[in-house]
Structure formats: C-alpha cells, structure tokens
Design an enzyme around this catalytic site. Structure first.
Site, PDB file in Angstrom:
ATOM      1  N   GLN A 108      -6.227   1.211  -6.870  1.00 26.28           N
ATOM      2  CA  GLN A 108      -7.345   0.339  -6.502  1.00 26.28           C
ATOM      3  C   GLN A 108      -8.677   1.091  -6.667  1.00 26.28           C
ATOM      4  O   GLN A 108      -9.660   0.534  -7.129  1.00 26.28           O
ATOM      5  CB  GLN A 108      -7.166  -0.159  -5.081  1.00 26.28           C
ATOM      6  CG  GLN A 108      -8.046  -1.336  -4.768  1.00 26.28           C
ATOM      7  CD  GLN A 108      -7.494  -2.153  -3.629  1.00 26.28           C
ATOM      8  OE1 GLN A 108      -7.473  -1.691  -2.490  1.00 26.28           O
ATOM      9  NE2 GLN A 108      -7.019  -3.349  -3.920  1.00 26.28           N
ATOM     10  N   PHE A 109      -8.653   2.357  -6.287  1.00 25.74           N
ATOM     11  CA  PHE A 109      -9.770   3.263  -6.547  1.00 25.74           C
ATOM     12  C   PHE A 109      -9.166   4.599  -6.972  1.00 25.74           C
ATOM     13  O   PHE A 109      -8.103   4.987  -6.478  1.00 25.74           O
ATOM     14  CB  PHE A 109     -10.623   3.471  -5.273  1.00 25.74           C
ATOM     15  CG  PHE A 109     -11.477   2.281  -4.934  1.00 25.74           C
ATOM     16  CD1 PHE A 109     -12.794   2.209  -5.360  1.00 25.74           C
ATOM     17  CD2 PHE A 109     -10.955   1.224  -4.193  1.00 25.74           C
ATOM     18  CE1 PHE A 109     -13.576   1.101  -5.054  1.00 25.74           C
ATOM     19  CE2 PHE A 109     -11.725   0.117  -3.887  1.00 25.74           C
ATOM     20  CZ  PHE A 109     -13.046   0.061  -4.316  1.00 25.74           C
ATOM     21  N   ALA A 110      -9.868   5.303  -7.853  1.00 26.16           N
ATOM     22  CA  ALA A 110      -9.377   6.615  -8.286  1.00 26.16           C
ATOM     23  C   ALA A 110      -9.175   7.537  -7.079  1.00 26.16           C
ATOM     24  O   ALA A 110      -8.324   8.423  -7.102  1.00 26.16           O
ATOM     25  CB  ALA A 110     -10.365   7.249  -9.259  1.00 26.16           C
ATOM     26  N   ASP A 111      -9.971   7.308  -6.044  1.00 22.77           N
ATOM     27  CA  ASP A 111      -9.875   8.134  -4.833  1.00 22.77           C
ATOM     28  C   ASP A 111      -8.473   8.078  -4.220  1.00 22.77           C
ATOM     29  O   ASP A 111      -8.060   8.993  -3.520  1.00 22.77           O
ATOM     30  CB  ASP A 111     -10.882   7.646  -3.800  1.00 22.77           C
ATOM     31  CG  ASP A 111     -12.261   7.438  -4.410  1.00 22.77           C
ATOM     32  OD1 ASP A 111     -13.183   8.145  -4.028  1.00 22.77           O
ATOM     33  OD2 ASP A 111     -12.395   6.556  -5.300  1.00 22.77           O
ATOM     34  N   PHE A 112      -7.758   6.982  -4.452  1.00 25.02           N
ATOM     35  CA  PHE A 112      -6.430   6.829  -3.845  1.00 25.02           C
ATOM     36  C   PHE A 112      -5.331   7.473  -4.688  1.00 25.02           C
ATOM     37  O   PHE A 112      -4.171   7.493  -4.295  1.00 25.02           O
ATOM     38  CB  PHE A 112      -6.100   5.351  -3.629  1.00 25.02           C
ATOM     39  CG  PHE A 112      -7.095   4.601  -2.772  1.00 25.02           C
ATOM     40  CD1 PHE A 112      -7.935   5.287  -1.890  1.00 25.02           C
ATOM     41  CD2 PHE A 112      -7.199   3.231  -2.839  1.00 25.02           C
ATOM     42  CE1 PHE A 112      -8.862   4.604  -1.098  1.00 25.02           C
ATOM     43  CE2 PHE A 112      -8.121   2.534  -2.048  1.00 25.02           C
ATOM     44  CZ  PHE A 112      -8.957   3.222  -1.184  1.00 25.02           C
ATOM     45  N   ILE A 113      -5.702   8.007  -5.822  1.00 28.18           N
ATOM     46  CA  ILE A 113      -4.685   8.574  -6.707  1.00 28.18           C
ATOM     47  C   ILE A 113      -4.050   9.817  -6.084  1.00 28.18           C
ATOM     48  O   ILE A 113      -2.921  10.174  -6.401  1.00 28.18           O
ATOM     49  CB  ILE A 113      -5.290   8.891  -8.104  1.00 28.18           C
ATOM     50  CG1 ILE A 113      -4.186   8.941  -9.177  1.00 28.18           C
ATOM     51  CG2 ILE A 113      -6.103  10.182  -8.093  1.00 28.18           C
ATOM     52  CD1 ILE A 113      -4.702   9.008 -10.608  1.00 28.18           C
TER      53      ILE A 113
ATOM     54  N   LEU B  40       0.867  -1.188   0.000  1.00 26.67           N
ATOM     55  CA  LEU B  40       0.000   0.000   0.000  1.00 26.67           C
ATOM     56  C   LEU B  40       0.895   1.226   0.000  1.00 26.67           C
ATOM     57  O   LEU B  40       1.211   1.781   1.049  1.00 26.67           O
ATOM     58  CB  LEU B  40      -0.905   0.030   1.232  1.00 26.67           C
ATOM     59  CG  LEU B  40      -1.775  -1.196   1.486  1.00 26.67           C
ATOM     60  CD1 LEU B  40      -2.847  -0.856   2.519  1.00 26.67           C
ATOM     61  CD2 LEU B  40      -2.434  -1.687   0.217  1.00 26.67           C
ATOM     62  N   ALA B  41       1.345   1.610  -1.155  1.00 23.17           N
ATOM     63  CA  ALA B  41       2.350   2.672  -1.258  1.00 23.17           C
ATOM     64  C   ALA B  41       2.194   3.370  -2.604  1.00 23.17           C
ATOM     65  O   ALA B  41       3.089   3.338  -3.448  1.00 23.17           O
ATOM     66  CB  ALA B  41       3.749   2.062  -1.112  1.00 23.17           C
ATOM     67  N   GLU B  42       1.049   4.022  -2.799  1.00 29.14           N
ATOM     68  CA  GLU B  42       0.745   4.606  -4.118  1.00 29.14           C
ATOM     69  C   GLU B  42       1.817   5.587  -4.567  1.00 29.14           C
ATOM     70  O   GLU B  42       2.204   5.619  -5.736  1.00 29.14           O
ATOM     71  CB  GLU B  42      -0.619   5.311  -4.102  1.00 29.14           C
ATOM     72  CG  GLU B  42      -1.825   4.379  -4.107  1.00 29.14           C
ATOM     73  CD  GLU B  42      -2.193   3.883  -2.723  1.00 29.14           C
ATOM     74  OE1 GLU B  42      -1.513   4.261  -1.736  1.00 29.14           O
ATOM     75  OE2 GLU B  42      -3.168   3.106  -2.612  1.00 29.14           O
TER      76      GLU B  42
ATOM     77  N   HIS C 173     -14.696   6.156  -2.160  1.00 32.96           N
ATOM     78  CA  HIS C 173     -14.744   5.133  -3.215  1.00 32.96           C
ATOM     79  C   HIS C 173     -15.679   5.579  -4.340  1.00 32.96           C
ATOM     80  O   HIS C 173     -16.278   4.751  -5.020  1.00 32.96           O
ATOM     81  CB  HIS C 173     -15.233   3.786  -2.663  1.00 32.96           C
ATOM     82  CG  HIS C 173     -14.238   3.089  -1.782  1.00 32.96           C
ATOM     83  ND1 HIS C 173     -13.908   3.544  -0.531  1.00 32.96           N
ATOM     84  CD2 HIS C 173     -13.486   1.981  -1.980  1.00 32.96           C
ATOM     85  CE1 HIS C 173     -13.008   2.730   0.005  1.00 32.96           C
ATOM     86  NE2 HIS C 173     -12.730   1.782  -0.853  1.00 32.96           N
TER      87      HIS C 173
END
Lengths: 323, 343
Positions: free
Chosen positions: B101-106, B77-79, B146
């Site tokens: 995993q989700f655009a929200d995490f970008i 977990l290290a975007e 999400h």
C-alpha cells in the site's frame, strides 16, 4: 490400533521408507560424529512416522513443502538417497549443487517439492501460494506444508492460516510438535500447548494425531488432502512426537529430561509399526531383510556422495538470477 | 514544450494528437491491465484492491470487475504472509504483482523478499517471477511512514532487481519488463509523480529493458545522476544552470539493480564532474555505489570529487519546513552543482 486405508502391500512399502529414513539417519549421524560430514545437520530420529506417513498421503500431482526433519517425505517424493547425501556433503551432484546446507533448499518442482529456508515459518505462506495457484487454475491438487511447534509462535503462522481459511485454499498445514524448539519446551513458548485448537480461531478443522503412529498420520493427512482437493478448504494437523536427539548434530540436548526421552523411546515409531506388522502376520525376518537392503542402499549413497565432485568455484556466481 | 519527449524519457515516437498523454499513475494502471489481458498467469494482489475500491491510489480501479477476485486478490493486513504467498504462486508459474500500500510497509515483508524470494533461484534453481510495486517517496507532507524511499535495502540484496521509473512512459515500460522478468523485481513508483506528472505513453506493447539508464538532458560541464521524482528536480536545476552557462548531463538511472554501469561511466568520463542525487537518505544509499563505481573506473577522467545529495539521515519529517529541509530539491541541486562546476 488405528483404522488404516493402507493395503498390506502398501504397509510394507511405508515400512520400507521408514527403515530407509532411519538407516539414512543413523549413518548420517555416525559420519558426522566421525567428522566426515560437511557443516551441520539434523537428526530425523523420532520423526519417521510423520515424514513418511504424511509424504505417502500425497497424490502424485500434489505439492509438498517439507522441512529439516522430513527426510522421509523427501525420499518418498523421489529425492534419492544419492542426491540427498550429496547435498549433505556439499557436492555438485546434490540437489542444490552445494549452494544450500543439509536439507535446506532441497526443492525440486519436478517432484512437487518446495525447498525451505532456515526461517522455518517461511515455507508456510509459500506453500499457501502454491495452493492458491491450484485454485487459480481450477486444478484438483493440494499442498501439504510442514512446520514445527516453534514456528507456530511466529506471525506467519497466523497470517497464513487466516488467509488460507479466508480463501478456502487446498492447503494442509502439519505442525510437527516435537516438544522442543531448539532448547525451549512447548509450554515455555505458548499458553495453549494443544496446537490443533488454534484452528478454531480460523474457522477450519484442527486435528491432533499421534505422530509416532504412521498409519494415524497417513489417515489424518490423506483425509485432509482429499478434502482440500475437493474444495473443502484447509486443515491444521498437529502431529505429536519427540525430537529424540538434539536440535542439530552439535547439540547434546542436556536440557531434555531423561525420563521424557525414555517415555518416547518406548514408543519409537519404527518399533510401533513393526509390532503391528508382526501382529498381522509379517515375519521379523522379512522386516530385517528390508532393513538390510535399506542399509546397503544408504551405504551406496554415502560412497557415491563422497566420491562425487565438489562444485567448481568458477560457478559460484551462477544462478543468482533466472536467465 | 520542445524537450517534452526527451524530458519524459521517451524519444523516437510521435506524440500525435495528445490522446496518449497520461499521468504517471495511469501509465502504471495501463501496464498492469495490458499485461493481465495478455497473459492469464499475471495477477495483482494487495490490500484494499478488491471490489471496486482499486487500492489506496486507485491503480487497480475497475480491475476486480474485469478480472475477478482470484486475479485481483484482496489481502488481509499481512505483508509478510501475502508476499510469501506470492513467492509460492510464482514458483508454480503464476506472475503475481504485489501492491504494497505504501513502500514504507515493505519492511513488514522483508524476510519474504530478501530471504525467500531473492535466494530461491540461486539455491535450488526455481524461478520466482514476481513484482512488488512499492509506492514510495515524499514531499507530500505524509510523515515518517508514508514518505520513505527504502530502495537501498533491496539493491544490496543478491537475487533481486530494482527499478524506479521517473516518467509515465518508463512507468509503463519498466512495469511491463518487470512483469515479464523471471526474477523478483521491486518496482519503486513515485507517489509525488502520480498525478502531478503527465507525459506521452506509447500505445500497446511498450517495454523498457531493465538495466538501461536514460540520458534525459545532455550537457558538457557536469553530470547529475539521479532517478525517480528527483529527475524532475534535477532537470529544473539544469535549466537554471544553463542560463548561467553551466551545461549538465542529466542521467536518469531508471534501474537501480542492475545499475547501468556503462551509462554512468560514460557521463562521468564526458564531463569529469558528477553529482549524484536521490530522495532517499544519503548514507549507504544508491548514490554511494554510483560514486564508488566512478571512483573505481573513471578516476582518471575526474576533475572534481563525486558529490552526493540525498535526503538527510533522519526519519522523514512531517511538517513542511522540516520536510523541505530534509529533501533535495532543484534549488539545493543547483547550489551543489554550481559549487561543483567551480571546483
């Protein structure tokens, strides 16, 4: 004295690169103080043993991601003083054609150099990506990534070492611990000032080395790169030195205690190496001859850079995208 | 359904026996698999894509077995870190496709994208051929983290390209184009379309050029300019409006950066009335740029102000009545279009 794998001839070459780096730096600082520079810049003073020693340890096919105190690495890798000064002066003939400032963005993949951005931790994962490309293709090549004590506090430092270890990447991360991140001393931004110890948290070797001893730096980096190329995984190296001038050219660094500077000045990396060379039979005249040739080379670069054309404003939008 | 091929963004090809009708998410998988088979420098990386899991949405299901762990690189977990790693791979000539995993995490990878990848070619001439797949959009009762549509951040960033396919055919064709592009491309795929939308997808090589919009429906009275899942809301609205005698152009932008200026101006000049719709919140969204472009270059053709309909300027709410209030849908589009038609 450090055990060295360098031949006498190589030691003189290494010394020459260090002298060239120092001559470049002194001329650069003088020019900027005269107002002949463009934008800001960063003195290299005190970092010559690290940047040259580590750069010299690279194999021809290795890749390196230097930062703003690694002029020696850029030079050893083949960025000429001409191109470097032209970069500093914002000229069309510089490495970035005037698009990026001072040593930033001085990347040249034909020389195996990845350019950095001001967000210093960001070279760290990018360099890991280059290392993973070697694993991907089964090539025996390694990557040397530089960062600083300041950047070691960033999340990227952790994220990258964790991935590098997990993936057994042919990757060496060298932390230049120069005691200050801009104005903040190491002990004010981390509890564990022995930065090499952090390697334990990732299950990789951590080495601390005297960053003013060029042969020690060279030996440590070479061992780590050799190991990485042979599939032995990453190494974290902490090279301890002192930033002998301000963070950037504008910074008087009044926050640095004079006694601390004096202590490190007595261990100047060039003087240390000179003493060692003289003790093994090299004449001081020969060393001074090298120094004069380096100064002449730097002067030629300054004249060439100042005479180089400015970038054409009509090209300002060129290159945002690869064709 | 007569307008099937046109509605779904693909025209000119036979639909055959229906064997090439697939879901939007299957089309994404197909593009990835075909590009990885074609070009050994293409790899995928991201969270939970390794082993046989195939990622949160199963886009890479079966990939690890076919391509091995180095080409289907499972990440911690290290975007921020792994997106930087992708940049380094791309510099060395690989073509990584990063799965957020989700655009929200970008946003966790923001610096690696906008500071490093986006600036590199301009600064020192090195290409960074990488794709970031960002499963975006809401309407699925998934809450503030999400459901997001963060495309405007990237449209505003020089050096990036941004695409947002609305149909299975375009999902395949734009992903293929993105992978073959020598620049960093952010590929916003629409979660609400994943398994709810099926359409004809061409077999084999299918490339939709980046920067080309698609006129999904033709009408003379007003234009609806949109992209992503909202295309289907706009088409549903246009169907209702047609019953009322209002004929709409519906332009699917497909690429948000570069925008297809020619297509936007053409529809504005044709109808003189434009409604821009997107699920992302409205303020400083892509619709603002489209509206400005029309005001700037098609003003003399306009018969009404350019209207914008977007998500509300709030975080994306969770509870169904709240999310429905937040989000543009066919009824809201039709209502605003009717008002515009009467102007």
């Amino acid at each position: 004295m450090t055990e060295t794998s360098l031949t006498d001839r190589e030691r003189l070459e290494v010394y020459t690169w260090m002298r060239l780096t120092r001559a470049f730096d002194e001329r650069m600082v003088a020019l900027w103080k005269q107002g002949r520079g463009v934008g800001g810049t960063f003195s290299q003073r005190g970092h010559e043993a690290i940047s040259v020693g580590a750069g010299w340890a690279l194999a021809p096919d290795d890749v390196v991601a230097p930062m703003h105190r690694d002029l020696g690495t850029f030079l050893v890798r083949g960025i000429t003083p001409l191109r470097a000064f032209a970069s500093l002066m914002g000229r069309a003939t510089g490495v970035t054609g005037g698009r990026d400032i001072n040593f930033h963005g001085m990347g040249d993949l034909s020389l195996g150099i990845i350019g950095f951005i001001s967000h210093l931790p960001h070279s760290v994962p990018v360099a890991l990506g280059a290392a993973m490309s070697f694993r991907y293709r089964g090539e025996k090549r390694a990557v040397l990534s530089f960062t600083g004590d300041g950047a070691s506090g960033s999340g990227l430092f952790h994220e990258t070492l964790n991935m590098a270890a997990l993936w057994d990447a042919p990757y060496v991360l060298l932390v230049e611990n120069n005691q200050y991140a801009y104005s903040t001393p190491v002990h004010e931004h981390t509890k564990v000032t022995d930065l090499a110890r952090r390697a334990d948290g990732y299950g990789i070797p951590g080495v601390s080395v005297d960053g003013n001893d060029v042969e020690a730096v060279h030996a440590a980096v070479k061992m780590a790169l050799d190991r990485a190329r042979e599939g032995g995984g990453p190494t974290l190296i902490e090279a301890r030195t002192m930033r002998m001038m301000g963070h950037a050219i504008h910074d008087g660094a009044e926050y640095v205690p004079p006694a601390q500077l004096a202590e490190w000045a007595a261990r100047d990396p060039l003087q240390l190496f000179e003493e060692r060379l003289v003790a093994t039979g090299v004449s001081r005249d020969d060393l001074e001859g090298i120094g004069r040739r380096c100064e002449a080379e730097v002067e030629e670069a300054v004249v060439w850079a100042e005479g180089s054309p400015w970038p054409d404003p009509a090209t300002v939008t060129d290159g945002v995208y690869a064709p | 359904m007569a307008g099937h091929a046109e509605t779904f963004g693909f025209s000119g090809g036979p639909e055959g026996d229906g064997s090439r009708v697939m879901t939007y998410v299957a089309a994404i998988s197909e593009a990835l698999r075909e590009e990885m088979r074609r070009d050994p420098s293409v790899l995928v990386m991201g969270e939970d894509i390794g082993n046989d899991f195939g990622g949160a949405f199963k886009v890479t299901k079966g990939f690890a077995a076919e391509f091995g762990p180095l080409r289907v690189l499972n990440t911690p977990l290290a975007e921020l870190g792994f997106t930087g790693v992708a940049s380094g791979m791309a510099l060395m000539g690989l073509r990584p496709v990063v799965e957020m995993q989700f655009a929200d995490f970008i946003s966790s990878a923001f610096d690696s994208i906008v500071q490093y990848a986006a600036t590199t070619h301009y600064r020192w001439g090195a290409a960074v051929p990488m794709v970031i797949r960002a499963p975006s959009d809401g309407g699925l009762r998934s809450g503030p983290f999400h459901s997001q549509n963060p495309e405007a951040w990237f449209v505003h960033t020089p050096g990036l390209k941004v695409v947002a396919p609305a149909t299975p055919a375009d999902a395949k064709g734009l992903l293929t184009a993105a992978i073959r592009d020598d620049n960093p491309v952010i590929y916003f795929e629409s979660k609400p379309l994943y398994r709810n939308l099926k359409g004809y997808v061409p077999e084999g090589e299918h490339v939709v050029p980046i920067g080309k919009a698609h006129l999904a429906r033709s009408g003379k009275n007003l234009s609806i300019v949109t992209y992503g899942a909202e295309l289907h809301q706009a088409l549903a609205a246009a169907e209702r409006l047609a019953d009322e005698g209002i004929e709409c152009d519906v332009l699917d932008l497909r690429s948000l950066k570069p925008l297809d200026e020619e297509a936007v101006l053409a529809t504005a000049r044709k109808t003189g009335k434009v409604l821009v719709v997107h699920a992302a919140n409205r303020l400083a969204g892509v619709g603002a740029e489209v509206a400005a472009m029309i005001a700037d270059r098609a003003f003399e053709w306009l018969d009404a102000p350019v209207r914008r309909l977007g998500g509300l300027d709030t975080p994306v709410p969770f509870s169904p009545p709240l999310e429905d209030a937040y989000r543009p849908d066919a009824a809201k589009i039709a209502a605003m279009a009717r008002e515009l038609a009467r102007y």
